[in-house]
Design a protein around this motif. Structure first.
Motif, PDB file in Angstrom:
ATOM      1  N   TYR A 243       0.849  -1.182   0.000  1.00 16.75           N
ATOM      2  CA  TYR A 243       0.000   0.000   0.000  1.00 16.75           C
ATOM      3  C   TYR A 243       0.885   1.233   0.000  1.00 16.75           C
ATOM      4  N   ASP A 244       0.589   2.180  -0.902  1.00 13.24           N
ATOM      5  CA  ASP A 244       1.331   3.433  -0.985  1.00 13.24           C
ATOM      6  C   ASP A 244       0.395   4.561  -0.573  1.00 13.24           C
ATOM      7  N   PRO A 245       0.639   5.242   0.538  1.00 10.09           N
ATOM      8  CA  PRO A 245      -0.254   6.310   0.989  1.00 10.09           C
ATOM      9  C   PRO A 245      -0.367   7.464  -0.006  1.00 10.09           C
ATOM     10  N   ALA A 246       0.627   7.640  -0.863  1.00 12.93           N
ATOM     11  CA  ALA A 246       0.580   8.731  -1.830  1.00 12.93           C
ATOM     12  C   ALA A 246      -0.526   8.525  -2.860  1.00 12.93           C
ATOM     13  N   THR A 247      -0.924   7.292  -3.077  1.00 13.61           N
ATOM     14  CA  THR A 247      -1.972   6.991  -4.070  1.00 13.61           C
ATOM     15  C   THR A 247      -3.226   6.447  -3.400  1.00 13.61           C
ATOM     16  N   ALA A 248      -3.484   6.835  -2.176  1.00 19.03           N
ATOM     17  CA  ALA A 248      -4.614   6.292  -1.415  1.00 19.03           C
ATOM     18  C   ALA A 248      -5.955   6.642  -2.035  1.00 19.03           C
TER      19      ALA A 248
END
Length: 165
Positions: free
Chosen positions: A137-142
């Motif tokens: 999971y990448d928070p930048a693309t949430a």
């Protein structure tokens, strides 16, 4: 022993005479002609025997590396094929890309009932939900949605989810 009448030159002459006599004696006592050939043949036989032993050892050790790699590869494949339960009891269904979202008992009941009791529903899931399933999971693309397919039972329960590329 040295006599008092000996001079250095007489001692040198006497030593040279002894050495000359010893050299003549050695020349007369040369070994038989076959002895050199026998010694060379024995050395060659011992060298060939040592080479054969070393070749066997090299062959034995050269098989260790590939054998070790093959056994590690088999162990890795075996471990990958295991379906370990997740923290909340979810498992990855063997032979598919589905992530099982129900308990093992519920999943076994679905498999026993057959595939006719569930539907495959395409959907979009918020990317932040991937973290709850233990996926990267990448928070930048949430905020971006993820394409997925849900396996929904006839009762309306979501049994499993597959993330689409």
């Amino acid at each position: 022993m040295m006599k008092t009448t000996d001079t250095p030159s007489s001692r040198t002459a006497r030593l040279a005479d002894w050495l000359w006599a010893a050299g003549q004696d050695l020349r007369r006592q040369s070994p038989p002609p076959g002895r050199d050939d026998a010694a060379i043949a024995a050395m060659q036989a011992r060298f060939a025997q040592r080479q054969a032993t070393e070749r066997r050892m090299r062959l034995r050790w050269s098989l260790v590396g590939p054998g070790l790699c093959a056994s590690v590869l088999v162990a890795c494949v075996w471990l990958v094929n295991l379906a370990p339960p997740d923290r909340d009891g979810t498992t990855l269904s063997r032979g598919s890309d589905f992530i099982v979202l129900v308990s093992a008992d519920r999943w076994a009941a679905y498999e026993k009932a057959g595939a006719g009791t569930a539907w495959l529903v395409p959907t979009e899931v918020p990317r932040e939900r991937l973290a709850l399933l233990g996926l990267p999971y990448d928070p930048a693309t949430a905020a971006e949605p993820v394409h997925a397919e849900l396996l929904v039972h006839a009762s309306g329960d979501v049994l499993a989810m597959r993330v689409m590329p």
